[in-house]
Design an enzyme around this catalytic site. Structure first.
Site, short mmCIF file in Angstrom:
data_model
loop_
_atom_site.label_atom_id
_atom_site.label_comp_id
_atom_site.label_asym_id
_atom_site.label_seq_id
_atom_site.Cartn_x
_atom_site.Cartn_y
_atom_site.Cartn_z
N VAL A 1 -31.78 -8.16 -18.58
CA VAL A 1 -30.87 -9.21 -18.49
C VAL A 1 -30.20 -9.17 -16.99
O VAL A 1 -29.27 -7.80 -16.96
CB VAL A 1 -30.09 -9.58 -19.62
N ASP B 1 -33.80 -11.81 -33.84
CA ASP B 1 -33.27 -10.67 -33.53
C ASP B 1 -31.73 -10.72 -33.66
O ASP B 1 -30.99 -10.40 -32.67
CB ASP B 1 -33.83 -10.34 -32.00
N LYS C 1 -32.78 -13.61 -18.22
CA LYS C 1 -33.58 -12.60 -18.76
C LYS C 1 -34.95 -12.69 -18.18
O LYS C 1 -35.73 -13.49 -18.28
CB LYS C 1 -33.72 -13.07 -20.31
N LEU D 1 -27.11 -6.70 -16.40
CA LEU D 1 -26.32 -6.83 -17.52
C LEU D 1 -26.46 -6.00 -18.70
O LEU D 1 -25.76 -5.48 -19.64
CB LEU D 1 -26.20 -8.03 -18.13
N GLY E 1 -33.25 -4.55 -23.17
CA GLY E 1 -33.71 -4.78 -24.47
C GLY E 1 -35.03 -4.61 -24.59
O GLY E 1 -35.94 -4.25 -23.80
N GLY E 2 -35.48 -4.62 -25.95
CA GLY E 2 -37.19 -4.49 -26.21
C GLY E 2 -37.83 -5.44 -25.54
O GLY E 2 -39.22 -5.40 -25.24
N MET E 3 -37.19 -6.69 -25.03
CA MET E 3 -38.11 -7.74 -24.55
C MET E 3 -38.18 -7.76 -23.08
O MET E 3 -38.67 -8.65 -22.43
CB MET E 3 -37.79 -8.95 -25.26
N GLY E 4 -37.12 -7.00 -22.35
CA GLY E 4 -36.98 -7.15 -20.91
C GLY E 4 -35.51 -6.70 -20.46
O GLY E 4 -34.84 -6.19 -21.44
#
Length: 539
Positions: free
Chosen positions: A30, A138, A44, A22, A25-28
């Site tokens: 999705v 965020d 996520k 999908l 992002g900066g954290m991983g």
């Protein structure tokens, strides 16, 4: 956007079949996945380099537990998580619908009605998120989904786990999107924690973007944008009417000057009603919070006192739910548009004070009865109504009566002697008497021992090894001295028992091994220690 799967993407995570990517992002990353029950979910997957970091896993687990407390009516519901998986992942409700960023990109600035709906929906979600003790960190148009059933805010609940894991968050790197970051987010030297006010700033920037199609601090680079956020007023050209005033308040540089999510919601709901039409929506003026740190340690989180228009009501017998009625008939509107469980006892940390005796104990805002009445003495000092005076529990919560703070599990009482180190004893002497001082939606717990000239309030102190103890501290409203009080049940004498929780540092507990009171980071730890308040007369 559905990008399909790429080489190296997982095809299965735990019991979930991965269907498509999908986004990133900066954290991983999705992924769209299918649960064992056949439900489509969003998974996520966090960055692989965090897989072997025990500090991250612990914080991730704790943040997920908090996120599960958020009512799902305006957020993507947290369904599952596995912090021990390699890599860790989080499973949330899959929400059909475009993001606000996509809507504005494709359609341009929103019309007045749709804009107001977005503003209300996101403010409602923040009220629920903050009420569960979670800070989004965020919030941006890409994390606001315009779903068929209403606005849904996504990607909350795990940012703190990343941000707090210092070895994976470099000095020049932080969780979030620069255009929607509050000024205090850029201060990496003070060590101060990010508070809910940072999300309020992001709300203002999101609404301004939806209204104008641009960010109110937009620069030609991330550095230029950050400098404008720090030094320049927002550009709100194109945003008019009552909403402009609310957005302007939300974008104040000083976090203490911003409204809370609940105050935003009230301003939005009253803007189109008598008293709000034809002019800016009126929010109560903020009461500044002292900047000094308590002697017991801790940091200032930008948390502020209850607005002055509500402070009198809070001290005159209005519980955490009941103070809404001090704003007049708008509480009825809130009760219709925001489900009653939003102010229920599960959301006490940081948002709603318990009223264990009145009608509001069911989770509904009080609109009449003892909790909504108060009188004022000729001197201007608020006095309790007869019903409040006759109800010692409510009066204690309103700061009108002294009490013993009884540790239920060990049948002992807390005491704060003049030397400032907390003790437990038999409840005799003035050093065992306390009074609550309501501060906004939380409390300071103050000793009434006349021998304590300094540090009479309870506060959290962190030692060099990270151990958090409860000590005497100066009575300034900071992250270390503000506590939420959540009803847990009854003690052996039938009195209401409470857990005492500090939003920043955790729950107040009794250590059977060390024989002392300490503060434990909430995480997965059960709440093993509860307290009851034993009435000891008027203040």
């Amino acid at each position: 956007m559905n990008d399909g799967l790429r080489p190296g993407d997982p095809v299965r995570l735990g019991g979930y079949d991965v269907l498509a990517r999908l986004g990133d992002g900066g954290m991983g990353s999705v992924f769209l996945a299918r649960s064992p029950q056949g439900r489509r979910v969003a998974v996520k997957v966090v960055r692989p380099e965090l897989s072997h970091d025990e500090e991250f896993r612990g914080r991730f687990r704790s943040e997920v537990n908090r996120a599960r407390q958020v009512p799902p009516f305006c957020t993507a519901e947290v369904l599952d998580a596995d912090p021990d998986h390699d890599p860790p992942y989080l499973v949330v409700e899959y929400v059909e619908g475009p993001s606000l960023a996509e809507v504005v990109r494709e359609q341009g600035p929103l019309g007045a009605a749709q804009l107001h709906s977005i503003a209300v929906g996101v403010a409602t979600a923040l009220t629920a998120i903050h009420g569960a003790g979670v800070i989004h960190r965020d919030l941006k148009p890409a994390n606001v989904l315009v779903a068929p059933g209403g606005i849904k805010v996504i990607d909350f609940g795990i940012a703190r786990a990343f941000e707090a894991t210092s070895q994976h968050t470099r000095t020049n790197q932080m969780v979030g999107t620069v255009s929607y970051m509050a000024p205090e987010r850029f201060d990496t030297t003070s060590g101060a924690s990010v508070g809910p006010a940072a999300d309020i700033f992001a709300w203002g920037a999101v609404v301004a973007h939806a209204a104008t199609g641009r960010n109110p601090f937009g620069g030609d680079s991330a550095t230029a944008t950050a400098m404008r956020i720090l030094t320049q007023p927002p550009d709100l050209t194109g945003l008019d009417g009552p909403l402009r005033e609310l957005v302007s308040r939300a974008l104040e540089k000083d976090p203490a000057a911003r409204p809370t999510a609940r105050e935003l919601l009230d301003g939005l709901l009253t803007a189109g009603y008598p008293g709000g039409a034809g002019g800016p929506a009126q929010l109560p003026a903020a009461t500044p919070t002292a900047n000094a740190l308590p002697a017991g340690g801790g940091d200032d989180q930008g948390r502020r006192s209850m607005p002055s228009g509500l402070a009198t009501a809070g001290r005159a017998g209005l519980g955490r739910r009941g103070w809404l009625t001090a704003l007049g008939g708008t509480a009825a509107v809130i009760a219709v548009l925001v489900p009653a469980f939003l102010v229920g006892p599960k959301l006490l940390r940081g948002q709603s004070k318990p009223d264990p005796t009145g009608p509001a104990a069911t989770g509904s805002p009080a609109t009449s009865g003892p909790a909504a009445t108060a009188s004022t003495a000729p001197s201007g000092t608020p006095t309790a109504s007869p019903s409040t005076s006759a109800d010692p529990t409510r009066a204690m919560l309103a700061g009108q009566r002294r009490f013993l703070l009884h540790v239920v599990e060990i049948d002992r009482d807390l005491a704060l002697p003049s030397h400032g180190e907390l003790e437990v004893g038999d409840g005799t002497g003035e050093d065992a008497l306390f009074v609550l001082e309501p501060v906004g939606v939380d409390y300071m717990i103050k000793s009434v021992n006349p021998e304590i000239a300094h540090r009479p309030c309870l506060g959290v102190k962190i030692d060099s090894k990270g151990y958090a103890s409860l000590v005497g501290a100066e009575c300034y409203a900071t992250a270390a001295t503000l506590f939420g009080i959540a009803r847990e049940g009854k003690d052996d004498k039938g009195r209401t028992s409470y857990s005492i929780v500090n939003d920043e540092y955790g729950v107040v507990q009794w250590s059977p091994t060390k024989k002392e009171i300490y503060v434990e980071f909430l995480g997965d730890a059960p709440i093993d220690t509860t307290f009851s308040m034993v009435d000891r007369g008027a203040v």
